[in-house]
Write an enzyme that holds these catalytic residues in place. Sequence first.
Site, PDB file in Angstrom:
ATOM      1  N   LYS A 281       0.856  -1.195   0.000  1.00 26.04           N
ATOM      2  CA  LYS A 281       0.000   0.000   0.000  1.00 26.04           C
ATOM      3  C   LYS A 281       0.891   1.244   0.000  1.00 26.04           C
ATOM      4  O   LYS A 281       1.880   1.291   0.736  1.00 26.04           O
ATOM      5  CB  LYS A 281      -0.888   0.017   1.249  1.00 26.04           C
ATOM      6  CG  LYS A 281      -2.263  -0.535   0.986  1.00 26.04           C
ATOM      7  CD  LYS A 281      -3.260  -0.210   2.070  1.00 26.04           C
ATOM      8  CE  LYS A 281      -4.663  -0.464   1.546  1.00 26.04           C
ATOM      9  NZ  LYS A 281      -5.711  -0.316   2.537  1.00 26.04           N
ATOM     10  N   GLU A 368     -19.747  -8.070   8.500  1.00 28.74           N
ATOM     11  CA  GLU A 368     -20.826  -7.458   9.281  1.00 28.74           C
ATOM     12  C   GLU A 368     -21.843  -8.498   9.748  1.00 28.74           C
ATOM     13  O   GLU A 368     -22.376  -8.395  10.865  1.00 28.74           O
ATOM     14  CB  GLU A 368     -21.520  -6.373   8.447  1.00 28.74           C
ATOM     15  CG  GLU A 368     -20.685  -5.115   8.212  1.00 28.74           C
ATOM     16  CD  GLU A 368     -19.639  -5.250   7.115  1.00 28.74           C
ATOM     17  OE1 GLU A 368     -19.611  -6.294   6.424  1.00 28.74           O
ATOM     18  OE2 GLU A 368     -18.832  -4.323   6.951  1.00 28.74           O
ATOM     19  N   ARG A 396     -25.734  -5.233   5.120  1.00 27.00           N
ATOM     20  CA  ARG A 396     -25.243  -6.592   4.894  1.00 27.00           C
ATOM     21  C   ARG A 396     -25.843  -7.578   5.905  1.00 27.00           C
ATOM     22  O   ARG A 396     -26.004  -8.755   5.629  1.00 27.00           O
ATOM     23  CB  ARG A 396     -23.716  -6.616   5.103  1.00 27.00           C
ATOM     24  CG  ARG A 396     -22.903  -6.212   3.915  1.00 27.00           C
ATOM     25  CD  ARG A 396     -22.783  -7.380   2.977  1.00 27.00           C
ATOM     26  NE  ARG A 396     -22.375  -6.961   1.666  1.00 27.00           N
ATOM     27  CZ  ARG A 396     -21.133  -6.940   1.226  1.00 27.00           C
ATOM     28  NH1 ARG A 396     -20.154  -7.343   2.015  1.00 27.00           N
ATOM     29  NH2 ARG A 396     -20.856  -6.543   0.019  1.00 27.00           N
TER      30      ARG A 396
HETATM   31  C1  TPP Z   1     -19.179  -4.394   3.463  1.00 24.17           C
HETATM   32  C2  TPP Z   1     -18.085  -3.390   3.661  1.00 24.17           C
HETATM   33  N1  TPP Z   1     -17.565  -3.205   4.896  1.00 24.17           N
HETATM   34  C3  TPP Z   1     -16.580  -2.291   5.083  1.00 24.17           C
HETATM   35  C4  TPP Z   1     -16.093  -1.568   4.033  1.00 24.17           C
HETATM   36  C5  TPP Z   1     -15.055  -0.484   4.257  1.00 24.17           C
HETATM   37  N2  TPP Z   1     -13.810  -0.810   3.529  1.00 24.17           N
HETATM   38  C6  TPP Z   1     -13.497  -0.248   2.357  1.00 24.17           C
HETATM   39  S1  TPP Z   1     -12.063  -0.778   1.749  1.00 24.17           S
HETATM   40  C7  TPP Z   1     -11.804  -1.757   3.082  1.00 24.17           C
HETATM   41  C8  TPP Z   1     -10.554  -2.554   3.178  1.00 24.17           C
HETATM   42  C9  TPP Z   1     -10.352  -3.420   2.008  1.00 24.17           C
HETATM   43  O1  TPP Z   1      -9.153  -4.107   2.171  1.00 24.17           O
HETATM   44  P1  TPP Z   1      -8.599  -4.938   0.982  1.00 24.17           P
HETATM   45  O2  TPP Z   1      -9.682  -5.729   0.344  1.00 24.17           O
HETATM   46  O3  TPP Z   1      -7.428  -5.702   1.465  1.00 24.17           O
HETATM   47  O4  TPP Z   1      -8.157  -3.850  -0.081  1.00 24.17           O
HETATM   48  P2  TPP Z   1      -6.892  -2.867  -0.040  1.00 24.17           P
HETATM   49  O5  TPP Z   1      -7.438  -1.514   0.226  1.00 24.17           O
HETATM   50  O6  TPP Z   1      -5.983  -3.308   1.038  1.00 24.17           O
HETATM   51  O7  TPP Z   1      -6.308  -2.975  -1.381  1.00 24.17           O
HETATM   52  C10 TPP Z   1     -12.852  -1.668   3.991  1.00 24.17           C
HETATM   53  C11 TPP Z   1     -12.925  -2.361   5.267  1.00 24.17           C
HETATM   54  C12 TPP Z   1     -16.675  -1.793   2.770  1.00 24.17           C
HETATM   55  N3  TPP Z   1     -16.297  -1.105   1.703  1.00 24.17           N
HETATM   56  N4  TPP Z   1     -17.641  -2.702   2.612  1.00 24.17           N
END
Ligand code: TPP
Length: 684
Positions: A281, A368, A396
Amino acid sequence: MTLLDTINSPKDLRKLDRKQLHELAGEIRHRIIEVVSRIGGHFGGNLGIVELTLALHYVFNTPRDQIVFDTGHQSYPHKLITGRRDTFDTIRMHGGISGFCKREESEYDVFNAGHASTSISAALGIAVARDIKDENYRVVAIIGDGALSGGLALEGLNQAGHLKRKLMIILNDNDMSISTNVGAMSGYLNGIIKGQAYNQAKDLAKGMMDRIPLVGGKLHGMASDMEQLFKHMIVPGTLFEELGFKYIGPYDGHDLDFLIDLFEKNKDYNGPLLVHVITKKGKGYTPAENRPIWSHGVSPFDIDSGDVVKSTKSSPPSYTAVFSETLIELAKRDPKIVAITAAMPDGTGLDKFGKALPERMFDVGIAEEHAVTFCGGMATQGMKPIAAIYSTFLQRAFDQVFHDVAIMDLPVVFALDRGGIAGADGPTHHGIYDMAYLRIFPNMICMAPKDENELRHMLKTSFETGHPTSLRYPRGNGFGVAMDAELQSLPVGKGEVMREGEAGVIFAIGNEVWPAVQAAEILAKEGVEVAVVNARFIKPLDDELITRYCRPFARVITVEEGSLAGGFGSAIMERVQQLGIRDIQFHRIGIPDEYVHHGAQDVLRAQYDLDANGIAKRVREFLRSGSKTEELDPEVRAMIARGATEGEIAQFIFRNVPEEELRKLPGSDRVDEVVYGLRRTATK
Ligand SMILES: Cc1ncc(C[n+]2csc(CCOP(=O)(O)OP(=O)(O)O)c2C)c(N)n1
């Protein structure tokens, strides 16, 4: 002219040679840093996915080949090379391009996203449709290690491994969700990565041992025990293989040449293939690499230092901060309180709770549904769980709220941050529906504070209801009101009269209460006095206040930052009907039957008449609407011009305006007198 300026679509990209591709990767990073430093947005994940995005669009024949991004917050490089370069600096702004993938925006965005963990299921659906239609294109899903912790992703994997369709899943593993990734799946992926290092170390150690004649054999024995122990580390991806995938990786996700060759070689693999790539990241921008949490979503920052540009004016505390502090205060007094987040410790403020009371804070990952049922389980054992989840993400877990909490009447508290218009993240992130989808369950108590001070009291109250209880509050700062030192318990189902007035009444909920009061003040200056009630509760409603203010012929306005369909205003209308009150004229202000676009909160609130001026305008129009007096206005004016007497004018009005309408006019307590007086004169 940069290379990026020549890329209008991936077709142009495919004309570049490898050296130029490297150059383009640099330009894309530069562009993202430059734009996000000015206007804010998702950041670290986008810098981390540049090479992966270029390699995919270079090798795959997009848009015919379908690339599905999970969540979509990391689609900036994709947007820059799929025709949105020139509008890129409008990203997440009102009227500008979206911060997520949107089919409405581009044929390269094959599936809308915003919520996590959907890509595998969507891509599998696309692949199965392709096969049924007997067509031949490739389907790729890109999912992060965080999103892979979501139940939906695992359900998708489960079916994909079983169906054996041609489908490539790229696991973009940066060991981060928004915060540090958590859970056993994350541990498993780490094991694979560490296993690589272990393999290398093992080979080295073996070579050294062979050179020590006497003890060498013994040491070999030990190493083989260790090999058993680390079996899953040494054979990476066993879990995925056992689920029916071919697993390859882990690979360096920043080695562009390698990725291109890898995709070329595997793009036509005929079955479910999981490609595990490791990325960082914030890659390429040191301040973001060093602060991966900060780098998820950022406000404008200084490029040289990486420091966020601070506003010079001091602002009131955010609802999230007040929630977080109050919860810690309450939990310190009550050992039964436990706090749960679904991968949002920072966004919900539970990070601080985790520091203060680590053994009572649980981050369950992007899960969730699990979070809610987990809370239900704890509540059966007398604990007081609070699930802090953004309003939109609790959707969700709709069934879990119903089946694992509400139906058993378990006292779980749902702290719904980002209730209402969330802003730049747009339609997938606005918390518009919670009032509508939670109040329908028997046993639920639903409340929303008018300001940050009331939030404190409501949080205390929510642990005392003995029922499932939701507490919704908006994104952003409070109103800067004075804060009471002592926490108070509020009477459940009781509202608060903010202001009296006779022309009508506004029932407002949550953060719309103060704007409604301001609207009433604007109207008062125009000589129209409306009452304002802070309902506090969406459920149960305050029957006493409803009966007091919703008298026959009353004009009742409701204001909510939520969906009109099924929301707070609907609840008031239903209650009025249940109480047998008739002849009420309603006007509801809120979000109509459409999706709210992205943009700044104040801009969107103004668009939906949810600010003081908007409310005043709507109330003004409503009080005048359908008014016979209004219609007759030109004629009355003409009579005055002709020198008609007051008595003549009164008679004219009485003959033409129905009695119930006269009763609704300001000063209607004297209407009887006026009406009888007029009737006598008119009938003479
Ligand atoms: C259902 C849901 N819960 C929480 C989120 C908030 N959220 C957005 S991105 C993220 C992290 C995603 O991590 P990852 O899939 O590893 O992607 P990265 O940003 O590390 O590339 C979260 C928790 C979301 N978008 N959707």
